[in-house]
Enzyme design. Structure first.
Site, PDB file in Angstrom:
ATOM      1  N   CYS A  55       1.159  -0.952  -0.020  1.00  0.00           N
ATOM      2  CA  CYS A  55       0.176   0.186   0.522  1.00  0.00           C
ATOM      3  C   CYS A  55       1.107   1.285   0.151  1.00  0.00           C
ATOM      4  O   CYS A  55       2.238   1.411   0.642  1.00  0.00           O
ATOM      5  CB  CYS A  55      -0.964  -0.109   1.152  1.00  0.00           C
ATOM      6  SG  CYS A  55      -2.693  -1.096   0.815  1.00  0.00           S
ATOM      7  N   ASP A  78      12.540  -6.966  -2.756  1.00  0.00           N
ATOM      8  CA  ASP A  78      13.873  -7.662  -1.125  1.00  0.00           C
ATOM      9  C   ASP A  78      13.811  -9.036  -1.500  1.00  0.00           C
ATOM     10  O   ASP A  78      15.106  -9.022  -1.244  1.00  0.00           O
ATOM     11  CB  ASP A  78      12.579  -7.616  -0.067  1.00  0.00           C
ATOM     12  CG  ASP A  78      12.666  -5.186  -0.322  1.00  0.00           C
ATOM     13  OD1 ASP A  78      13.140  -4.301  -0.537  1.00  0.00           O
ATOM     14  OD2 ASP A  78      11.167  -5.704   0.047  1.00  0.00           O
ATOM     15  N   ASN A 188       1.049 -13.756  -9.943  1.00  0.00           N
ATOM     16  CA  ASN A 188      -0.307 -14.758  -8.975  1.00  0.00           C
ATOM     17  C   ASN A 188      -1.084 -14.428  -8.481  1.00  0.00           C
ATOM     18  O   ASN A 188      -0.669 -13.568  -7.690  1.00  0.00           O
ATOM     19  CB  ASN A 188       0.954 -15.704  -8.486  1.00  0.00           C
ATOM     20  CG  ASN A 188       2.216 -15.697  -8.663  1.00  0.00           C
ATOM     21  OD1 ASN A 188       1.534 -16.930 -10.097  1.00  0.00           O
ATOM     22  ND2 ASN A 188       3.688 -16.037  -8.081  1.00  0.00           N
ATOM     23  N   HIS A 199      -3.084  -7.608  -2.184  1.00  0.00           N
ATOM     24  CA  HIS A 199      -2.865  -5.826  -2.994  1.00  0.00           C
ATOM     25  C   HIS A 199      -2.761  -6.163  -4.385  1.00  0.00           C
ATOM     26  O   HIS A 199      -1.618  -7.088  -4.943  1.00  0.00           O
ATOM     27  CB  HIS A 199      -1.732  -5.485  -2.525  1.00  0.00           C
ATOM     28  CG  HIS A 199      -1.811  -3.586  -2.810  1.00  0.00           C
ATOM     29  ND1 HIS A 199      -2.178  -2.638  -1.812  1.00  0.00           N
ATOM     30  CD2 HIS A 199      -1.000  -3.134  -4.405  1.00  0.00           C
ATOM     31  CE1 HIS A 199      -2.290  -1.629  -2.972  1.00  0.00           C
ATOM     32  NE2 HIS A 199      -1.567  -1.959  -3.744  1.00  0.00           N
ATOM     33  N   HIS A 201      -0.753  -6.711  -7.711  1.00  0.00           N
ATOM     34  CA  HIS A 201       0.631  -6.343  -8.339  1.00  0.00           C
ATOM     35  C   HIS A 201       1.158  -8.202  -9.201  1.00  0.00           C
ATOM     36  O   HIS A 201       0.892  -9.304  -9.326  1.00  0.00           O
ATOM     37  CB  HIS A 201       1.438  -6.752  -6.925  1.00  0.00           C
ATOM     38  CG  HIS A 201       1.568  -8.257  -5.816  1.00  0.00           C
ATOM     39  ND1 HIS A 201       0.826  -8.322  -5.431  1.00  0.00           N
ATOM     40  CD2 HIS A 201       2.627  -8.783  -6.655  1.00  0.00           C
ATOM     41  CE1 HIS A 201       1.208  -9.607  -5.236  1.00  0.00           C
ATOM     42  NE2 HIS A 201       2.799 -10.186  -5.555  1.00  0.00           N
ATOM     43  N   GLU A 217       9.055 -21.541 -26.710  1.00  0.00           N
ATOM     44  CA  GLU A 217       8.349 -21.535 -27.972  1.00  0.00           C
ATOM     45  C   GLU A 217       8.510 -20.635 -29.203  1.00  0.00           C
ATOM     46  O   GLU A 217       8.237 -20.723 -29.725  1.00  0.00           O
ATOM     47  CB  GLU A 217       7.832 -19.982 -27.472  1.00  0.00           C
ATOM     48  CG  GLU A 217       6.516 -20.997 -26.029  1.00  0.00           C
ATOM     49  CD  GLU A 217       5.273 -19.961 -25.729  1.00  0.00           C
ATOM     50  OE1 GLU A 217       5.586 -18.254 -25.852  1.00  0.00           O
ATOM     51  OE2 GLU A 217       4.783 -19.877 -24.492  1.00  0.00           O
ATOM     52  N   HIS A 316       4.426 -13.425 -23.768  1.00  0.00           N
ATOM     53  CA  HIS A 316       5.586 -13.846 -23.809  1.00  0.00           C
ATOM     54  C   HIS A 316       5.427 -12.673 -24.662  1.00  0.00           C
ATOM     55  O   HIS A 316       4.748 -12.663 -25.578  1.00  0.00           O
ATOM     56  CB  HIS A 316       5.318 -15.052 -24.372  1.00  0.00           C
ATOM     57  CG  HIS A 316       5.960 -15.778 -23.122  1.00  0.00           C
ATOM     58  ND1 HIS A 316       4.903 -17.167 -23.282  1.00  0.00           N
ATOM     59  CD2 HIS A 316       6.558 -16.438 -21.959  1.00  0.00           C
ATOM     60  CE1 HIS A 316       5.391 -18.339 -22.383  1.00  0.00           C
ATOM     61  NE2 HIS A 316       6.102 -17.161 -21.579  1.00  0.00           N
ATOM     62  N   HIS A 333       1.936 -12.280 -27.107  1.00  0.00           N
ATOM     63  CA  HIS A 333       1.125 -13.240 -26.452  1.00  0.00           C
ATOM     64  C   HIS A 333       0.770 -12.777 -24.978  1.00  0.00           C
ATOM     65  O   HIS A 333       2.177 -12.781 -24.193  1.00  0.00           O
ATOM     66  CB  HIS A 333       0.497 -14.261 -26.883  1.00  0.00           C
ATOM     67  CG  HIS A 333       1.587 -15.072 -26.727  1.00  0.00           C
ATOM     68  ND1 HIS A 333       2.761 -15.151 -27.669  1.00  0.00           N
ATOM     69  CD2 HIS A 333       1.915 -16.604 -25.519  1.00  0.00           C
ATOM     70  CE1 HIS A 333       3.791 -16.378 -27.342  1.00  0.00           C
ATOM     71  NE2 HIS A 333       3.085 -17.032 -26.014  1.00  0.00           N
ATOM     72  N   LEU A 350      -3.273 -30.619 -10.927  1.00  0.00           N
ATOM     73  CA  LEU A 350      -2.660 -31.589 -11.819  1.00  0.00           C
ATOM     74  C   LEU A 350      -1.444 -31.788 -11.453  1.00  0.00           C
ATOM     75  O   LEU A 350      -0.694 -31.244 -10.071  1.00  0.00           O
ATOM     76  CB  LEU A 350      -1.643 -30.065 -12.437  1.00  0.00           C
ATOM     77  CG  LEU A 350      -2.776 -29.227 -13.692  1.00  0.00           C
ATOM     78  CD1 LEU A 350      -1.968 -28.598 -14.488  1.00  0.00           C
ATOM     79  CD2 LEU A 350      -3.859 -30.370 -14.552  1.00  0.00           C
TER      80      LEU A 350
HETATM   81  O1  G1P Z   1      -8.758 -39.422 -10.564  1.00  0.00           O
HETATM   82  P1  G1P Z   1      -8.794 -38.735  -9.106  1.00  0.00           P
HETATM   83  O2  G1P Z   1      -8.589 -39.868  -7.984  1.00  0.00           O
HETATM   84  O3  G1P Z   1     -10.030 -38.121  -8.960  1.00  0.00           O
HETATM   85  O4  G1P Z   1      -7.939 -37.636  -9.733  1.00  0.00           O
HETATM   86  C1  G1P Z   1      -7.200 -37.140  -9.652  1.00  0.00           C
HETATM   87  O5  G1P Z   1      -5.760 -37.406 -10.386  1.00  0.00           O
HETATM   88  C2  G1P Z   1      -5.782 -37.630 -11.450  1.00  0.00           C
HETATM   89  C3  G1P Z   1      -4.883 -38.072 -12.159  1.00  0.00           C
HETATM   90  O6  G1P Z   1      -3.378 -37.047 -11.454  1.00  0.00           O
HETATM   91  C4  G1P Z   1      -6.231 -35.605 -11.730  1.00  0.00           C
HETATM   92  O7  G1P Z   1      -5.791 -35.583 -13.357  1.00  0.00           O
HETATM   93  C5  G1P Z   1      -7.318 -35.369 -11.026  1.00  0.00           C
HETATM   94  O8  G1P Z   1      -7.019 -33.696 -10.917  1.00  0.00           O
HETATM   95  C6  G1P Z   1      -7.074 -35.539  -9.768  1.00  0.00           C
HETATM   96  O9  G1P Z   1      -8.036 -34.890  -8.747  1.00  0.00           O
HETATM   97  O1  G1P Z   2       7.922 -14.457  -5.363  1.00  0.00           O
HETATM   98  P1  G1P Z   2       6.262 -14.499  -4.017  1.00  0.00           P
HETATM   99  O2  G1P Z   2       5.182 -13.818  -4.598  1.00  0.00           O
HETATM  100  O3  G1P Z   2       6.676 -15.256  -2.548  1.00  0.00           O
HETATM  101  O4  G1P Z   2       6.428 -16.114  -4.715  1.00  0.00           O
HETATM  102  C1  G1P Z   2       5.479 -17.009  -5.377  1.00  0.00           C
HETATM  103  O5  G1P Z   2       5.900 -16.963  -6.670  1.00  0.00           O
HETATM  104  C2  G1P Z   2       6.967 -17.630  -7.346  1.00  0.00           C
HETATM  105  C3  G1P Z   2       6.791 -16.899  -8.359  1.00  0.00           C
HETATM  106  O6  G1P Z   2       6.139 -17.930  -9.235  1.00  0.00           O
HETATM  107  C4  G1P Z   2       6.952 -18.784  -6.845  1.00  0.00           C
HETATM  108  O7  G1P Z   2       8.029 -19.803  -6.884  1.00  0.00           O
HETATM  109  C5  G1P Z   2       6.632 -19.134  -5.287  1.00  0.00           C
HETATM  110  O8  G1P Z   2       6.649 -20.094  -5.168  1.00  0.00           O
HETATM  111  C6  G1P Z   2       5.421 -18.132  -4.746  1.00  0.00           C
HETATM  112  O9  G1P Z   2       5.339 -18.131  -3.708  1.00  0.00           O
END
Ligand code: G1P
Ligand code: G1P
Lengths: 385, 385
Positions: A55, A78, A188, A199, A201, A217, A316, A333, A350
């Site tokens: 802020c 930082d 993120n 906040h 960012h 790519e 990218h 993109h 995933l």
């Molecule tokens: O089949 P499940 O246990 O419901 O599903 C889990 O494992 C799968 C395989 O890694 C993933 O695709 C699903 O997103 C996850 O929730």
């Molecule tokens: O720098 P931050 O916001 O604390 O960190 C976040 O983004 C980073 C970049 O994707 C990741 O490596 C960290 O695991 C995530 O917590």
């Protein structure tokens, strides 16, 4: 419609940008859906939080204070993942030395920025107007322009934007100490995507090396160009504008699509219609239209499950240090990877199969696009206030 | 020690199995650590849950009932990601047809199994003894053996294990209807890794196509072999046994290491010391020693933060349908990808930069290995009971 049968059978789709395949299981959406119904979530954050390190006017972890900035504010993280100066390291690789083949490391330097989108603690891109998002795009553009290598093919454009886009009075950025190779802008958003401060960012990590994803790519776009004489994303934009099945939204300069090869349930891609190599190629009108596209995505995401939708996004474009040919190959993109699948709380993981074998998705990109096309209009939260 | 300087500088490390790089930022561990202290978590689950669809004797979602099984039980997933029979699809790719280049899809068939590890709802691999884990490995081996192609170079071994490993009285597996290409065993453990049922189990997805990850590994292992005349993982095991910095544990047949290129904070790899191409190559003693290695990893993980440690794990081995040369190239190993970073609740998010640019990690694999070496001994929960 893509061949109708793909709505019923398991299949793999090819991602031509990364050169990899993913598994699509459309019939899995027929799984009984027992998830809870969510109530639309309001925004309960204050617009200024005295404890927030982003802020305006507040103190940060290492003692620096933020200026009383009005819209965007950029500063060096930082706790940067890479630093500008560090000890050197020159490993040797030697075919007869197994350790030099299997234990390979290379030094990486760079500078990591944090950039706030707004002075308001409780704003998100979905709450902001395109006009309010323009200063964010302007700052991205100025940072990119001020980090280009002296021999960069886009130096003319860079000089132009640096002289026409107004300087940010709060936190102008200085050129790097050593020439860097790449600039990765990413956001993120939401706790589900590892964001610890709401906040609004993004982060910008500039590095002395070209990271894996933009590297892949570039390789695939170059290959497509040498095979066909045309641009991969140029051809793709035309195709999606004809087919319309995966198109979410468009304006004069940009399309928003759920790509054929989308991995995340509601993944989208913003692609420039004309050949834009990097931010510095955009003119005033295009920067506003890019802001509109970003706003459309953020608002539709929030409207979809009536919640503050989490995602990671990233831009990218041409590397900071590249040849004429690499710049020519690049096509501007922006990716959005959101984890939610069926509601504000049910996300797609995933995990096992995805990590060990290959990505798997349930709903098709065509189904996702249809849902995102249907949730335009005013931000759902507006009517709750 | 690897070159000392790598403990202080940002660098990239190379993963020779996948041919990709990741970013390591060791100085980031110097970030102030404000996380809460956790209290060791007990196991509060019942050993039988009448609502669990995996417990012995219970009904499943689509009406089938589980047998009153004693240890492991395998069945075809009621909501499989791939099916054995489906409509056919024969797309054509044509250089002059942009859609056929940019909207590529291929059908995938297969069969997905669920396999319970134990009849006890509240057991995990960390709670089980190696002898109790052997039936799991035996079932993996029998399923692999019964899915091999008729011309597979490992058919002799398959016939031998099918005649010597006792058949599972509950849920023996039938051969697939059509020959499949690959078998991926994986476990998602813990809610953080998308697991919705704590009853200990894994999944096995067999598919008509070779997925991305094992495909990449085969390419890189083959290249190493043709460049050096030796096996990549054979050389790697020797190197780690000499260096000892990343070694967590070993027995006669297996090593447990935090690989040089580990991406997840406490990622480990179990690798066979001799050239094992697939499960069917393991003899009785080696299957027990593999069970010991798996148990060591699971128990050390739980001891590390005194919690039920989440992870995804998966086995890589020779494909179900492959040439003599592909089988020869394969080297049996098992990956563990755990998300926790600093405590039972603080995890590493692989998000914005990781997804858009390249994976980034904070603690080094050498630091992670030192911590895992130090937390052997009895399972911490035992003394809480
Ligand atoms: O089949 P499940 O246990 O419901 O599903 C889990 O494992 C799968 C395989 O890694 C993933 O695709 C699903 O997103 C996850 O929730
Ligand atoms: O720098 P931050 O916001 O604390 O960190 C976040 O983004 C980073 C970049 O994707 C990741 O490596 C960290 O695991 C995530 O917590």
């Amino acid at each position: 419609m893509p061949d109708e049968v793909l709505n019923d059978i398991s299949h793999r789709r090819y991602n031509p940008l990364t050169g990899s395949w993913l598994l699509v299981s459309p019939h899995r959406t027929k799984r009984p859906w027992q998830g809870a119904q969510e109530t639309p979530s309001k925004n309960t954050l204050p617009s200024y939080d005295p404890k927030c390190y982003l802020c305006p006017g507040n103190k940060r972890a290492q003692g620096d204070s933020n200026p009383p900035y009005k819209n965007t504010f950029a500063f060096v993280n930082d706790y940067s993942a890479v630093k500008e100066t560090q000890q050197d390291y020159h490993p040797e690789t030697n075919k007869d030395d197994v350790a030099s083949l299997l234990l390979q490391a290379r030094p990486v330097t760079g500078r990591c920025y944090v950039l706030t989108f707004s002075a308001k603690h409780d704003a998100t891109l979905a709450d902001m107007t395109p006009e309010e998002i323009v200063p964010v795009i302007n700052t991205w553009t100025r940072i990119y322009a001020s980090h280009l290598s002296p021999s960069h093919p886009l130096n003319g454009q860079a000089a132009y934007v640096l002289s026409t886009i107004p300087e940010n009075p709060d936190g102008e950025v200085t050129p790097p100490k050593h020439q860097l190779k790449n600039m990765q802008i990413f956001e993120n958003k939401g706790a589900a995507m590892g964001c610890s401060n709401p906040h609004p960012h993004c982060q910008i990590w500039t590095t002395s090396t070209l990271p894996e994803e933009p590297g892949k790519e570039l390789v695939n776009m170059r290959k497509y160009k040498s095979d066909t004489g045309r641009h991969l994303l140029g051809d793709y934009v035309k195709l999606e504008l004809e087919k319309k099945e995966r198109l979410v939204w468009e304006n004069d300069s940009f399309v928003v699509v759920c790509p054929w090869w989308a991995l995340w349930p509601f993944e989208v891609l913003i692609i420039s219609k004309r050949h834009v190599r990097a931010l510095v190629d955009l003119d005033d009108k295009e920067r506003l239209e890019f802001a509109q596209a970003v706003q459309e995505v953020a608002r539709r995401y929030d409207n979809l499950f009536e919640t503050n939708f989490p995602y990671s996004s990233g831009v990218h474009q041409a590397p900071l240090d590249c040849t004429e040919e690499e710049a020519e190959t690049s096509w501007f993109h922006m990716h959005f990877y959101p984890p939610l699948l069926r509601s504000a709380t049910v996300k797609k993981f995933l995990v096992g199969y995805e990590l060990m074998a290959e990505p798997q998705r349930d709903i098709t990109p065509e189904q996702a696009a249809a849902k995102l096309r249907d949730c335009g209009g005013e931000l759902y939260r507006k009517s709750l206030q």
